[in-house]
Design an enzyme around this catalytic site. Sequence first.
Site, PDB file in Angstrom:
ATOM      1  N   SER A   1      -9.891 -14.884   3.957  1.00  0.00           N
ATOM      2  CA  SER A   1      -9.008 -15.385   3.072  1.00  0.00           C
ATOM      3  C   SER A   1      -7.652 -14.280   3.256  1.00  0.00           C
ATOM      4  O   SER A   1      -7.076 -14.111   2.153  1.00  0.00           O
ATOM      5  CB  SER A   1      -9.406 -15.521   1.718  1.00  0.00           C
TER       6      SER A   1
ATOM      7  N   ASP B   1     -11.053  -9.050   2.553  1.00  0.00           N
ATOM      8  CA  ASP B   1     -11.284 -10.301   2.034  1.00  0.00           C
ATOM      9  C   ASP B   1     -11.384 -11.306   3.098  1.00  0.00           C
ATOM     10  O   ASP B   1     -10.772 -12.109   3.256  1.00  0.00           O
ATOM     11  CB  ASP B   1      -9.993 -10.657   1.201  1.00  0.00           C
TER      12      ASP B   1
ATOM     13  N   GLY C   1       5.254  10.149  -8.645  1.00  0.00           N
ATOM     14  CA  GLY C   1       5.937   9.174  -9.073  1.00  0.00           C
ATOM     15  C   GLY C   1       6.626   8.438  -7.809  1.00  0.00           C
ATOM     16  O   GLY C   1       6.484   8.641  -6.638  1.00  0.00           O
TER      17      GLY C   1
ATOM     18  N   PRO D   1      -5.832   7.156  -5.442  1.00  0.00           N
ATOM     19  CA  PRO D   1      -7.511   6.923  -5.823  1.00  0.00           C
ATOM     20  C   PRO D   1      -8.117   6.737  -4.164  1.00  0.00           C
ATOM     21  O   PRO D   1      -7.466   6.201  -3.294  1.00  0.00           O
ATOM     22  CB  PRO D   1      -7.373   5.641  -6.335  1.00  0.00           C
TER      23      PRO D   1
ATOM     24  N   HIS E   1      -5.859  -6.036  -2.617  1.00  0.00           N
ATOM     25  CA  HIS E   1      -7.098  -5.889  -1.347  1.00  0.00           C
ATOM     26  C   HIS E   1      -7.274  -7.261  -0.891  1.00  0.00           C
ATOM     27  O   HIS E   1      -7.945  -7.340   0.225  1.00  0.00           O
ATOM     28  CB  HIS E   1      -8.456  -5.325  -1.869  1.00  0.00           C
TER      29      HIS E   1
ATOM     30  N   ASN F   1      -3.150   8.850   3.839  1.00  0.00           N
ATOM     31  CA  ASN F   1      -1.840   8.023   4.104  1.00  0.00           C
ATOM     32  C   ASN F   1      -1.870   8.324   5.751  1.00  0.00           C
ATOM     33  O   ASN F   1      -0.793   7.737   6.248  1.00  0.00           O
ATOM     34  CB  ASN F   1      -0.417   9.104   3.739  1.00  0.00           C
TER      35      ASN F   1
ATOM     36  N   HIS G   1       0.795   4.250  -2.990  1.00  0.00           N
ATOM     37  CA  HIS G   1       0.601   5.603  -2.535  1.00  0.00           C
ATOM     38  C   HIS G   1       1.728   6.454  -2.987  1.00  0.00           C
ATOM     39  O   HIS G   1       1.435   7.459  -3.227  1.00  0.00           O
ATOM     40  CB  HIS G   1       0.166   5.489  -0.932  1.00  0.00           C
TER      41      HIS G   1
ATOM     42  N   ARG H   1       0.715  -1.267  -0.085  1.00  0.00           N
ATOM     43  CA  ARG H   1       0.106   0.054  -0.089  1.00  0.00           C
ATOM     44  C   ARG H   1       0.927   1.268   0.039  1.00  0.00           C
ATOM     45  O   ARG H   1       0.553   2.119  -0.845  1.00  0.00           O
ATOM     46  CB  ARG H   1      -1.003   0.089   1.299  1.00  0.00           C
TER      47      ARG H   1
END
Length: 324
Positions: free
Chosen positions: A245, A242, A67, A159, A189, A91, A61, A57
């Site tokens: 799992s 999830d 970049g 996003p 995810h 963040n 980010h 993650r």
Amino acid sequence: MKGFCSIFVFLVIFGSVRGDLEMGFYASSCPKAEKIVQDYVNEHIPNAPSLAAALIRMHFHDCFVRGCDASILLNVTSSSGNQTEKVAPPNRTVRGFDFIDKLKSLLEAECPDIVSCADIVALAARDSIVITGGPSWKVPTGRRDGLISVASEALAEIPAPFDNITTLIENFANKSLDLKDLVLLSGAHTIGISHCVAFSNRLYNFTGVGDQDPTLDSEYADNLRSRKCTTPNDNTTKVEMDPGSRKTFDLSYYTLLLKRRGLFESDSALTRDSNTLALINQLLQGSLHNFFSEFALSMEKMGRVEVKTGTSGEIRKNCAVVNS
């Protein structure tokens, strides 16, 4: 012929200044660099596997703002007062900064002023996913560290969990990432966790009148309200993205999406566009090996987003501050 030579000289000079990522970039300057990262990851991540999700993650980010240049690692400084990416809302729940700092200290001890923080983030993200049973991908190195970090840019460019498909496609396209990359990278995810605050509006107040998001499976929503996010203002409880799992990097995230059990609005959005839905179905009809291979290609692509190489940026001595 003279003109050709001039062009050739220009290309050589420009190429050397611009630089490029390459596999084994540190082979001569710091030959043990990648092994130092891998060994530390392999020693510590099995004891704290949730850090694998945190590190990928962080990499994601980082790459979406200026970049892949480790700008996410920079602290707010009293001298400038500049609010950096690290304190931007997207963040505030990012973890793993201490882990990256430790890796940097190990690499500085081995070969000072050589390995960038940006490369450390990219390598650690990959190695942490591998050691927890996920896919591997190529990580060419040679990134340099950025000098600028602005909180407002993180808020604008990363996003968000409440983004619709149009916004998601636009945000990814701005980084030269396409629909397929959007679907594949969202697949991370599968090992993610979230805080209730990122999606509680779907449970309690979706349109401002105390309603539930109708695109969220009602049984799943009831379970989240009764067992996880029991109040609308809960900002501490963590929820698996999830369920059942989370510790396995697999395709079950996509299966849940088709059952209307994606946690974020941005997850759900992937099923309401015919093109992204088709990609999800293709992945589910394929093998886990195919998913790993496709995911790897998108990660390699993301890892090259707007990188600084050659003489751009710097090699930070301390990942949290620019060199003085």
